[in-house]
Scaffold this active site. Sequence first.
Site, PDB file in Angstrom:
ATOM      1  N   SER A 149      52.766  61.917   3.419  1.00 45.13           N
ATOM      2  CA  SER A 149      54.046  62.003   2.721  1.00 45.13           C
ATOM      3  C   SER A 149      54.121  60.940   1.625  1.00 45.13           C
ATOM      4  CB  SER A 149      55.196  61.896   3.712  1.00 45.13           C
ATOM      5  OG  SER A 149      56.441  62.153   3.105  1.00 45.13           O
ATOM      6  N   ASP A 301      57.973  63.848  -3.711  1.00 44.43           N
ATOM      7  CA  ASP A 301      56.969  62.966  -3.112  1.00 44.43           C
ATOM      8  C   ASP A 301      55.619  63.683  -3.054  1.00 44.43           C
ATOM      9  OD1 ASP A 301      57.461  64.742  -1.066  1.00 44.43           O
ATOM     10  OD2 ASP A 301      57.592  63.221   0.502  1.00 44.43           O
ATOM     11  N   ASP A 303      53.623  65.156  -0.927  1.00 45.00           N
ATOM     12  CA  ASP A 303      53.403  66.443  -0.269  1.00 45.00           C
ATOM     13  C   ASP A 303      54.535  67.427  -0.529  1.00 45.00           C
ATOM     14  OD1 ASP A 303      55.181  65.047   1.434  1.00 45.00           O
ATOM     15  OD2 ASP A 303      54.548  66.236   3.160  1.00 45.00           O
TER      16      ASP A 303
END
Length: 575
Positions: A149, A301, A303
């Site tokens: 992430s 972000d 992902d």
Amino acid sequence: MNIEKDILDRVNEWMTPTFDQNTQSEIETMMTSSPAELKESFYKNLEFGTGGMRGVMGVGTNRINKYTLGKNTQGLSNYLHQTFPGKQIKVVIAYDCRHNSNTLAKVVADVFSANGIEVYLFSDLRPTPELSFALKHLKCQCGIVLTASHNPPEYNGYKVYWEDGGQLVPPQDKEIIEVIEGLKYDEIKFTANEKLIHYIDKDVDEAFFQSSVDNAGFKTPQSAKDNLSIVFTSLHGTSIKAVPQVLEKAGYQNVHIVPEQAEPNGDFPTVKSPNPEEPEALTMALALADKLNADIVVGTDPDCDRLGVAVRNNQGKMILLNGNQTMVLMTGFLLEQWKRAGKIDGKQFIGSTIVSTPMMNELADAYGVECKVGLTGFKWIAKFIKDFPHLEFIGGGEESFGFMVGDAVRDKDAVAATLLICELAAQAKAAGSSVYQELLKMYVDYGFYKEHLVSLTKKGIAGLAEINQMMVDQRENPITEIAGKRVVMVEDYKSSTAKNLFTGEVEPMTIPKSDVLIYYTEDGSKIAARPSGTEPKIKFYVSVHTDLDTVENAPAVEAELDAKIRAILTSLNII
């Protein structure tokens, strides 16, 4: 440095022929030059947290590497065979832009295939929400995404999804962990059956893009779309593979991508942190927005499950919205669209989390739907969809910049959410309003809610111990007053109890256990303390509110709420 025997036992196991020579050489180097690092690498096994398993890449049981991921995948393979006996099991695997994500994804695919499991592996990096979509689209039993992430560049991670498209939840997660922990490293089957590995890309992409438009598009006139100027940044992440394509498919042509951040790069070279929660991450996007006089900025972000949004205030200045603000804006917009379509009949719900804004409850009441509130993490919102099949899920979010539109994707989805916030912005501008004006109107209608988050980073073994002790101290020495206001109620999610400090009455809570404390004061303020499940941090969440009579009075009322937040943080000694 004195190293405990259990740590040395783990180190010695990794010096056996089960592990390759490069791994053993790295361990030997750490033994002589960095015993502290050796201890950090082996003092525990990586654990599943709020968003799966994340950790620093490197050798050791507390690191992300082919052996820790291989062991997880072998255990998961065994569990899948137990759960679906006699069935040809299928899994889908995606990965993000981080270093080693592609090679680790292939390791995971190899282990699954070696266990007779059919694998669909994306041929290149893809957003996490597309993994959730693909799982159901391809009728798989399980899905894996390799991502950390928004964590720093040295991290990677492993998130597990089940056949409903949501992440693992209890008791299944614990059952799988037990299987994994019962394995030895020499039981991992690394030799792939390449015939069982299928590479996927465009067909799934197109289905995902169309689903995103279907779920987050609301018949905005083309003239309104053309009149909205959008700046978008992928922050070097996977969203470049989906967000521009979905916006274009939905009819948005006036989209300006930050060129310096468009190329996927696991070093995230233009930002200190690839986290849209951090204002600094959107600096370049905001500069481009000012240059172009754009209406809205969206950044995602790595992902592509979280999004940060900036809009112009009443003075024409770009301001960053927090996750609670974007959540109530998008939820309110969805509810209004559903209401206008005549689709609300009391059998719908929205979702939120225990540390997010209580304003979500006000929205639910106003539109005659339920607001189901779960623990932090979208796996709990996805679980509501599974647990209440007689109810329709409209949308929902959490304060940490995540939002989910409908149930085509059962996790945070910055692809659909980006389109949704642009639909809101385009319609508002066409009506002579703005996103910011719509937010202020909501504060007049439902109360002015203001939230603030403080995250304290505590790294390593010592940091973990300090975080744990902070929570112990709060339980052993209960807080009875905050900023001069008496604490009325304390919810302890670890003991599943809610205690009224005025009456002494203790009531059980049915929500799953978690290491969270929430305080409610006599003036309606809400303060939560929670160790992060994905980062070495302890987080404090503050929510305050009051009435707002007119939009014009918003600046004065916001100043009052800001002062109240500062007083609370000072009282708790966390600023």
